[in-house]
Design a protein around this motif. Structure first.
Motif, short mmCIF file in Angstrom:
data_model
loop_
_atom_site.label_atom_id
_atom_site.label_comp_id
_atom_site.label_asym_id
_atom_site.label_seq_id
_atom_site.Cartn_x
_atom_site.Cartn_y
_atom_site.Cartn_z
N CYS A 126 6.76 5.18 5.11
CA CYS A 126 6.89 6.68 5.22
C CYS A 126 5.37 7.13 5.70
O CYS A 126 4.40 6.51 5.39
CB CYS A 126 6.66 7.11 3.60
SG CYS A 126 8.16 6.68 2.68
N VAL A 127 5.37 8.21 6.38
CA VAL A 127 4.28 8.94 6.87
C VAL A 127 4.16 10.33 6.11
O VAL A 127 5.05 10.80 5.61
CB VAL A 127 4.31 8.97 8.43
CG1 VAL A 127 4.63 7.80 9.11
CG2 VAL A 127 5.59 10.11 8.90
N PRO A 128 2.94 10.85 6.34
CA PRO A 128 2.80 11.88 5.81
C PRO A 128 3.83 13.12 5.98
O PRO A 128 4.20 13.28 7.29
CB PRO A 128 1.37 12.63 6.35
CG PRO A 128 0.55 11.45 6.65
CD PRO A 128 1.80 10.24 6.91
N GLY A 129 4.29 13.86 5.22
CA GLY A 129 5.65 14.91 5.23
C GLY A 129 6.64 14.17 4.78
O GLY A 129 7.59 15.11 4.63
N GLN A 131 10.43 12.63 -10.61
CA GLN A 131 9.68 13.57 -9.70
C GLN A 131 9.98 12.91 -8.26
O GLN A 131 10.18 11.65 -8.00
CB GLN A 131 8.21 13.27 -9.96
CG GLN A 131 7.81 13.73 -11.28
CD GLN A 131 6.31 13.61 -11.56
OE1 GLN A 131 5.80 12.39 -11.34
NE2 GLN A 131 5.91 14.59 -12.27
N CYS A 132 9.82 13.74 -7.12
CA CYS A 132 9.79 13.17 -5.74
C CYS A 132 8.53 12.89 -5.39
O CYS A 132 7.39 13.75 -5.97
CB CYS A 132 10.51 14.38 -5.01
SG CYS A 132 12.15 14.19 -4.83
N CYS A 133 8.24 11.98 -4.67
CA CYS A 133 6.91 11.57 -4.19
C CYS A 133 6.84 11.84 -2.80
O CYS A 133 7.21 11.23 -1.95
CB CYS A 133 6.86 10.09 -4.42
SG CYS A 133 5.34 9.21 -3.91
N LEU A 134 6.01 13.06 -2.50
CA LEU A 134 5.91 13.73 -1.30
C LEU A 134 4.45 13.05 -0.89
O LEU A 134 3.39 13.24 -1.32
CB LEU A 134 5.54 15.12 -1.44
CG LEU A 134 5.26 15.92 -0.19
CD1 LEU A 134 6.09 15.73 0.84
CD2 LEU A 134 5.03 17.37 -0.51
N LEU A 135 4.42 12.40 0.34
CA LEU A 135 3.37 11.87 1.18
C LEU A 135 2.51 12.81 1.57
O LEU A 135 3.09 13.41 2.44
CB LEU A 135 3.57 10.63 1.91
CG LEU A 135 2.52 9.89 2.48
CD1 LEU A 135 1.43 9.25 1.58
CD2 LEU A 135 3.24 8.75 3.38
N LEU A 136 1.31 12.93 1.23
CA LEU A 136 0.20 13.82 1.78
C LEU A 136 -0.71 13.29 2.84
O LEU A 136 -0.84 13.87 4.14
CB LEU A 136 -0.53 14.49 0.98
CG LEU A 136 0.14 15.34 -0.16
CD1 LEU A 136 -0.99 15.92 -1.25
CD2 LEU A 136 1.25 16.17 0.38
N GLN A 137 -1.06 11.95 2.60
CA GLN A 137 -1.90 11.47 3.47
C GLN A 137 -2.04 9.87 3.27
O GLN A 137 -1.94 9.61 2.34
CB GLN A 137 -3.49 11.77 3.13
CG GLN A 137 -4.37 11.59 4.32
CD GLN A 137 -5.96 12.20 3.99
OE1 GLN A 137 -6.62 11.45 3.55
NE2 GLN A 137 -5.80 13.57 4.21
N GLY A 138 -1.89 8.94 4.41
CA GLY A 138 -1.84 7.68 4.44
C GLY A 138 -0.34 7.23 4.67
O GLY A 138 0.49 7.99 5.53
#
Lengths: 260, 260
Positions: free
Chosen positions: B78-81, B53-60
DNA sequence: CGATCTGTTGACTGTTATCAACTCCGGTGG
DNA sequence: CCACCGGAGTTGATAACAGTCAACAGATCG
C-alpha cells in the motif's frame, strides 16, 4: 441446462456468501439473458473491449488470460455460478482475454439487470459485493500460490480450489470433476511449462492422489491432496454455517480433515 | 503530517478513480480517526483479527504478508492514500498480517464512517467501490508479474507500479521515492530469495536505471525501466483525463513514453 | 484414414535457491 | 571514545528445480 434455471448456480453461490432471503433469490428469476455455447479455447471477451453484459457461467470453465505475456498466463479460473466480469459493472473496460476451457455454456446478462437488482434488494447488493471481495481474496491467494509453492504443491492447490468451488455450487460432491482443459491450460494457470505440468500430474497420479482419464478427474485422496497443497479454504469466504445449501450433498465441504 | 489533513491523499486517490464533486470530497473532513505511528516491520493487523476500523495509510508503506508461507510472502503493498483493508467493511475477518515497511503513519477510521459516507454520497460510494476494483486489478497484475516475468523484470515492474501509484497522489513526481524497506522485503514481494534480490538490484544499478542510497531510491531512467518491466499502467484504473489532480506536478503521469 | 492436437519421454540448459563467509553500518553500552 | 553487536548488504561456490528442445505415441476428428 435449461435457460429457465440459468440462475440456479448463481443463487447457490450468493447464498453461500451472505444470508439472502428466498424472496431476494427469486428476483433472479427476472433475469433476461442470452445463452451462449462456447467451444474450447473460444474467446468470449477480448482485451480492451467495453462490456455491457455480465458473463454468468452456467456450465464448464472460463479463464482470464493475460493479453501481454507470451506464455498466455492464466490469471483466474471461473466455475459455474461465477460472474466472470462482475467488476465491469463499474469499470466496463476489460483487461485480458476471457476464454473457455473446454465446451462451456454461459448466460450473457445485461449490466442493467444487476444494477436494478442492487437497487431493489440490499441483500443481493451485498451478496454481489461479497462476490467481488471473494474474487479479490482468491486472486491474493493465487499470488501466494505462484510465489511460495513449488510446481507440485501449486498444481495440487489449484485442484483443491477448483474442487471446493465446484462443491460450493453442488458439483463434484463425489470428488469427480469434469476436466475438459488440457495439461497446457493447467500449466498456464500454474505458471509452469507444459512439459513440467505433465510430469507434475504424473507425480500426483503416482502418489495415488488423483486419476485423470479422458475428460474426468477423480480426486482419490482428498486429505492427502489438501495436506500436500497446504490448502485452507477460509479465503473462499463461504459462510461457516452454510451446509444446508446445494442439493446433492455427498461429501464434506471442509478441508479441515487433513490440516494438522 | 497534521491529523487535519489525514484525508488529503485519500481525496487525491478517490478523485483519480472517479469524478467526485468538491462537496463530496469535503465529506471526508468529518473523518474521525486515530493517528498511529508505526516502526518498521511492526504488525498492525494480525491474521484472523476482526477489523472494526479501516487502516488509511498517510505516510510510508504497508504490506500484506501471507501468514502461512514460510518465506513471509508479501501479497500486496500500500502507498499513501490507500485503505489497506477496505474489504473488511463487508468482511471483517482479515487474512494475512498487515505490516509496516519502514516507519509509517496511519489513520485508523471506524468502519461506520465509510458506511455513512457511502449512504450520504453515491459518488463517494462509487469511488470506494472503484478503489476495491482497482485492488483486484492490481492483485491480478501481481499474478502476472510472479507468473510470467523473470527476477529482473519482476523487480522492475514492482518499482514501476510503486512509482506510478505514488505519483498518483502527488508523491515522487521527480522519480525520487522513499525506500525504507529492505532488500529482503523487496525479495518477499517479488518471490525471489534475498540474495538474488540483491544481485537483481545491482543489475538495475549497473544499467543506470536507478540509484538506491540510504532510504531514498531514484529512478534515473524511467523509460528504460518501463520498457524492461513491460509496464502498462492501464490496470491502475486512473482516469485518462486526470492530470489536474495532485499539486506538485513535476513529471509526466504516463508510462507510454517507452512502450513501442 | 490422414492430419492435428495432446500427452509422454529423454537429454541438456539455465535461472534461481541455498549455504557460507565477509563487510559495512548504526546503535549501544562499557 | 571505543568495543561490541546485530542487522543489512555483498560475494562466491554449489545444488536444485524447472525450462527448452526434440522426438515419438496416442487420441480425436473431420
Amino acid at each position: 441446462m435449461q435457460a429457465g434455471f440459468a440462475f440456479s448456480k448463481l443463487a447457490d453461490r450468493l447464498a453461500s456468501l451472505a444470508t439472502v432471503a428466498a424472496d431476494d433469490l427469486h428476483l433472479l428469476a427476472d433475469m433476461a439473458s442470452t445463452i451462449a455455447h462456447l467451444s474450447s479455447h473460444q474467446i468470449i471477451l477480448r482485451h480492451g473491449d467495453d462490456a455491457t453484459q455480465c458473463c454468468l457461467l452456467l456450465q464448464g470453465y472460463l479463464s482470464w488470460q493475460d493479453a501481454e505475456s507470451t506464455d498466455g498466463q492464466i490469471t483466474s479460473i471461473c466455475v459455474p455460478g461465477d460472474i466472470a466480469n462482475l467488476e465491469t459493472l463499474y469499470r466496463p473496460r476489460v483487461s485480458g482475454n476471457l476464454i473457455a476451457l473446454g465446451p462451456t455454456i454461459v448466460a450473457l446478462v445485461p449490466h442493467r439487470f444487476f444494477h436494478d437488482l442492487s437497487t431493489r434488494s440490499p441483500a443481493m447488493s451485498r451478496a454481489l459485493l461479497l462476490m467481488l471481495i471473494t474474487d479479490l481474496a482468491i486472486q491474493r491467494n493465487w499470488t501466494v500460490n505462484l510465489g511460495s509453492r513449488d510446481a507440485l504443491a501449486r498444481v495440487a492447490h489449484l485442484l483443491c480450489e477448483i474442487t471446493m468451488r465446484l462443491q460450493n455450487v453442488g458439483l463434484a460432491r463425489d470428488f469427480r470433476l469434469p476436466s475438459p482443459f488440457t495439461q497446457s491450460d493447467l500449466a498456464a494457470a500454474c505458471s509452469i511449462s507444459p512439459v513440467h505440468a505433465n510430469r507434475t500430474i504424473q507425480e500426483l497420479r503416482r502418489c495415488n492422489l488423483l486419476q485423470w482419464q479422458g475428460k474426468t478427474m477423480t480426486i482419490t485422496d482428498w486429505p492427502a491432496l489438501v495436506r500436500l497443497a497446504r490448502f485452507d479454504p477460509a479465503y473462499l469466504g463461504i459462510r461457516p454455517n452454510y451446509d444446508d445449501g446445494p442439493p446433492s450433498h455427498l461429501g464434506p465441504l471442509t478441508a479441515d480433515v487433513a490440516l494438522a
